[in-house]
Design an enzyme around this catalytic site. Structure first.
Site, PDB file in Angstrom:
ATOM      1  CE  LYS A 129      -4.383   1.114   0.091  1.00 46.52           C
ATOM      2  NZ  LYS A 129      -5.530   0.447  -0.542  1.00 46.52           N
ATOM      3  CG  ASP A 169      -7.165   3.517  -1.206  1.00 47.85           C
ATOM      4  OD1 ASP A 169      -7.792   2.453  -1.175  1.00 47.85           O
ATOM      5  OD2 ASP A 169      -7.133   4.310  -0.236  1.00 47.85           O
TER       6      ASP A 169
END
Ligand code: NDP
Length: 449
Positions: A129, A169
């Site tokens: 991430k 995201d």
């Protein structure tokens, strides 16, 4: 803190001590640890190989300075991150979040969860991430472009199509992915599938944009069918958020015969008893980048509730699709009071642990994010496959695969829960199934002495 397994208790205590000021990361680890006890107690191999200690420590945590110039000529500095958490089953894979709340704790929680989610998809993807504390709100297109280019100028040396493949995201949509991809291509001097969520003209996959929202509804449909012999048809659905996940969840709810009645942003929510006008929502949010309250100014009968969340609106199904910890115990109580039958997570960790416990004790079906929102990364995996083949599949083919993957996830998760004596507990099933595959791959690959 009470864990049944002394091994789990010891590792958790150590994690909290070694990672102070990381509450989101602790929360994500605790949830996994609380539910994988049957697996750990069943086989001492995981303790022998130090799997819990290793799986909770990122393989690499990269932080870097991002310097960019705003339209007024001012020099701005943000912090960039990439957490390369686990590569046991494939290249690191996970999105880039651009939001002022981004810090190491948030990205470690997201990266940690991503390991198990990616494992559940059945595709060869490790967990990662990244992102930045940059706030894209109110920035001009040129400012977004300059920031993305500056961010990629550092990130590019750490990623690659066989190493680490970031995606979107919160705050990172098609526009940002385009700028990031362009800059990677310039610096690396190659055209590869190094990012997913790309535009269709340059290596993107059909259905990627829709995948998380669609996949969430496919999972919810499977959960309703498998555990309640029911479906989304004729159900009233409360959705939070109005970004990529929420919009395409709303689209699929309609296709499956349900009625979505709410959407939100961080300022408040709208309630449209006649069903959200999807075309208008897309225009306001995707094209004009406006705030959600403007919907209620245009649509007769719709109401705007400033500073509130949608969970007090009576509904059959709730789909939180905005951000972490956006559905707390009081919200859960309201939903249960109004006879909600199912809650499935489009966002990552949107329900607090207390809310989850309340749903489970109230016999409300609960679909955890790792399973329910895995459709996005699964379709990113399909984009990687198409890029490797230098080929594009049709919308129908990708959608069919997505549907099959979501069904596969539900079956795997519910079977695993049954095998370990917690039938119907999809959170435990998801954590155990996701964990087993990664842990076994880590053991097979050995440790350097
Ligand atoms: P977007 O940026 O497209 O949309 C985010 C939405 O959530 C916006 O409506 C935003 O409102 C709202 N939001 C953000 N922060 C808050 C907050 N603190 N309180 C209330 N509302 C908030 O992001 P996505 O739709 O892509 O992501 C939403 C969630 O889904 C995230 O948890 C993400 O990690 C998760 N997810 C996304 C995937 C994807 O493929 N995109 C895949 C899997 C999970 P505002 O404009 O006011 O900020």
């Amino acid at each position: 803190m009470k864990f049944k397994s002394p091994y789990i208790a010891r590792v958790y205590e150590d994690i909290v001590a070694r990672n102070p000021n990381e509450p989101e990361f602790h929360q994500a680890v605790k949830e996994v640890f609380e539910t994988i006890t049957p697996v750990i107690e069943n086989n001492d191999i995981y303790e022998k190989h130090g799997i819990l200690e290793r799986i909770t420590e990122p393989e690499r945590l990269i932080t870097f300075r991002v310097t960019w110039v705003s339209d007024d000529g001012k020099v701005n500095v943000n912090r960039g991150y990439r957490v390369q958490f686990n590569s046991a089953i494939g290249p690191y894979k996970g999105g880039l979040r651009l939001h002022p709340s981004v810090n190491a704790s948030v990205l470690k929680f997201l990266g940690f969860e991503q390991i198990f989610k990616n494992s559940l998809t059945g595709l060869p993807m490790g967990g990662g991430k990244g992102g930045s504390d940059f706030n894209p709100k109110g920035k001009s297109d040129m400012e977004i472009m300059r920031f993305c280019q500056a961010f990629m100028s550092e990130l590019y040396r750490h990623i690659g199509p066989n190493l680490d493949v970031p995606a979107g995201d919160i705050g990172t949509g098609a526009r940002e992915i385009g700028y990031l991809f362009g800059q990677y291509k310039r610096l690396a001097n190659e055209f590869t599938g190094v990012l997913t969520g790309k535009g269709l003209a340059y290596g993107g996959s059909l259905v990627r944009k829709e995948a998380t929202g669609y996949g969430l509804c496919y999972f919810t449909e499977e959960m309703l069918k498998g555990l309640k012999n029911d479906s989304i048809k004729n159900k009233k659905v409360c959705v939070s958020g109005s970004g990529n996940v929420a919009i395409y969840a709303i689209e699929k709810i309609y296709e499956l015969g349900g009625l979505p009645v709410t959407a939100s942003d961080s300022d408040g929510f709208i309630y449209d008893p006649n069903g959200i006008d999807l075309d208008l929502l897309k225009k306001l949010k995707e094209v004009e980048r406006k705030r959600i309250f403007e919907y209620a100014d245009i649509v007769k009968g719709a109401e705007y509730f400033e500073g509130q969340r949608p969970w007090a609106i009576p509904c059959d199904i709730a789909l939180p699709c905005a951000t972490q910890n956006e559905l707390e115990l009081d919200d859960a109580k309201k939903l249960v009071e109004n006879n909600v039958i199912a809650v499935a997570e489009g966002a990552n960790m949107p329900c607090t642990p207390e809310a989850i416990e309340y749903f489970q004790n109230s016999k409300v079906l609960y679909g955890p994010a790792k399973a329910a929102n895995a459709g996005g990364v699964a379709t990113s995996g399909l984009e990687m496959s198409q890029n490797s083949m230098r080929y594009s599949w049709t919308f129908e083919k990708v959608d069919e695969r997505l549907k099959a993957i979501m069904k596969g996830i539900f079956d795997n998760v519910s079977e695993t829960a049954k095998t370990y004596g917690v039938e119907g507990d999809l959170m435990a099933g998801a954590n155990m199934a996701g964990f087993l595959k990664v842990a076994d791959a880590m053991i097979a690959q050995g440790i350097i002495f």
